[in-house]
Motif scaffolding. Structure first.
Motif, PDB file in Angstrom:
ATOM      1  N   LEU A 131      13.748  11.124 -23.737  1.00 27.35           N
ATOM      2  CA  LEU A 131      13.401  11.630 -22.402  1.00 27.35           C
ATOM      3  C   LEU A 131      12.602  10.599 -21.605  1.00 27.35           C
ATOM      4  CD1 LEU A 131      12.538  15.334 -23.273  1.00 27.35           C
ATOM      5  CD2 LEU A 131      14.569  14.479 -22.069  1.00 27.35           C
ATOM      6  N   ALA A 185      15.018   7.916 -20.398  1.00 31.20           N
ATOM      7  CA  ALA A 185      15.790   8.395 -19.247  1.00 31.20           C
ATOM      8  C   ALA A 185      14.928   8.383 -17.989  1.00 31.20           C
ATOM      9  CB  ALA A 185      16.321   9.804 -19.516  1.00 31.20           C
ATOM     10  N   GLY A 214      19.334  12.189 -14.645  1.00 33.19           N
ATOM     11  CA  GLY A 214      18.101  12.310 -15.437  1.00 33.19           C
ATOM     12  C   GLY A 214      17.545  13.722 -15.400  1.00 33.19           C
ATOM     13  N   TRP A 235      19.630  16.015 -17.609  1.00 30.73           N
ATOM     14  CA  TRP A 235      19.293  15.815 -19.026  1.00 30.73           C
ATOM     15  C   TRP A 235      18.000  16.544 -19.369  1.00 30.73           C
ATOM     16  CZ3 TRP A 235      17.872  11.125 -22.341  1.00 30.73           C
ATOM     17  CH2 TRP A 235      18.748  11.002 -23.414  1.00 30.73           C
ATOM     18  N   SER A 278      17.651  19.727 -21.859  1.00 29.32           N
ATOM     19  CA  SER A 278      16.720  19.666 -22.989  1.00 29.32           C
ATOM     20  C   SER A 278      15.802  20.884 -23.018  1.00 29.32           C
ATOM     21  CB  SER A 278      15.876  18.391 -22.929  1.00 29.32           C
ATOM     22  OG  SER A 278      16.680  17.278 -23.232  1.00 29.32           O
ATOM     23  N   GLY A 297      23.693  17.453 -23.375  1.00 30.07           N
ATOM     24  CA  GLY A 297      22.502  16.708 -22.988  1.00 30.07           C
ATOM     25  C   GLY A 297      21.198  17.305 -23.454  1.00 30.07           C
ATOM     26  N   ASN A 308      27.020  12.505 -26.931  1.00 35.82           N
ATOM     27  CA  ASN A 308      26.319  12.617 -25.656  1.00 35.82           C
ATOM     28  C   ASN A 308      25.813  11.259 -25.186  1.00 35.82           C
ATOM     29  OD1 ASN A 308      23.354  13.088 -24.293  1.00 35.82           O
ATOM     30  ND2 ASN A 308      24.978  14.399 -23.466  1.00 35.82           N
ATOM     31  N   PHE A 322      26.785   9.465 -21.808  1.00 34.44           N
ATOM     32  CA  PHE A 322      25.671   9.095 -20.936  1.00 34.44           C
ATOM     33  C   PHE A 322      25.756   7.614 -20.566  1.00 34.44           C
ATOM     34  CE2 PHE A 322      21.061   8.255 -20.339  1.00 34.44           C
ATOM     35  CZ  PHE A 322      20.760   9.257 -19.443  1.00 34.44           C
TER      36      PHE A 322
END
Length: 142
Positions: A35, A38, A52, A55, A59, A92, A124, A128
């Motif tokens: 994270l 990203a 971003g 994602w 999450s 994601g 993923n 990505f």
């Protein structure tokens, strides 16, 4: 030995599970690092902010799904299907899933689940990377 009755409950002597082997995978660290990476890519302009954000949201949803599944398991209630958890990771949510796995000690021992989980992580990340590198992410997010 034969079962015994205590306080109205039948107790089996063999009901105690052996202790589970502790995993050495630093799930929370991997999830947080993903994270943070990203976020850094968004800040330097290498990743569209919408990708971003997607994602991050995925999450958070995956984290909540693992929390709900662990709670349901503790209550003996209906569980979230494993395929649904895998789909959340594939879309994601795997960084949040990693955080939840470590925090709730959930789905960390079951090897078939972990094999599929890590395959969804690789898939993923491949998608990505392709989205970011090909310029498709910028085209999709405008």
């Amino acid at each position: 030995m034969a079962p015994i009755q205590m306080a109205g409950r039948i107790i089996e002597w063999n009901m105690v599970e052996p202790p589970r082997k502790r995993t050495k995978t630093p799930r929370a660290a991997i999830g947080l690092a993903a994270l943070a990476t990203a976020g850094a890519l968004v800040l330097v302009g290498l990743l569209p902010a919408m990708l971003g954000l997607a994602w991050l949201v995925a999450s958070a949803v995956a984290y909540l799904m693992y929390w709900a599944d662990k709670a349901a398991a503790g209550r003996g209630a209906r569980r979230i299907p494993e395929n649904t958890l895998h789909l959340a990771g594939l879309l994601g949510g795997w960084p949040g899933a990693l955080l939840a796995q470590q925090q709730f000690r959930h789905k960390t021992i079951k090897q078939p689940f972990q094999v599929v989980f890590w395959l969804t992580v690789v898939a993923n990340l491949g998608l990505f990377a392709w989205l970011a590198h090909s310029g498709m992410a910028a085209a999709l997010t405008g």
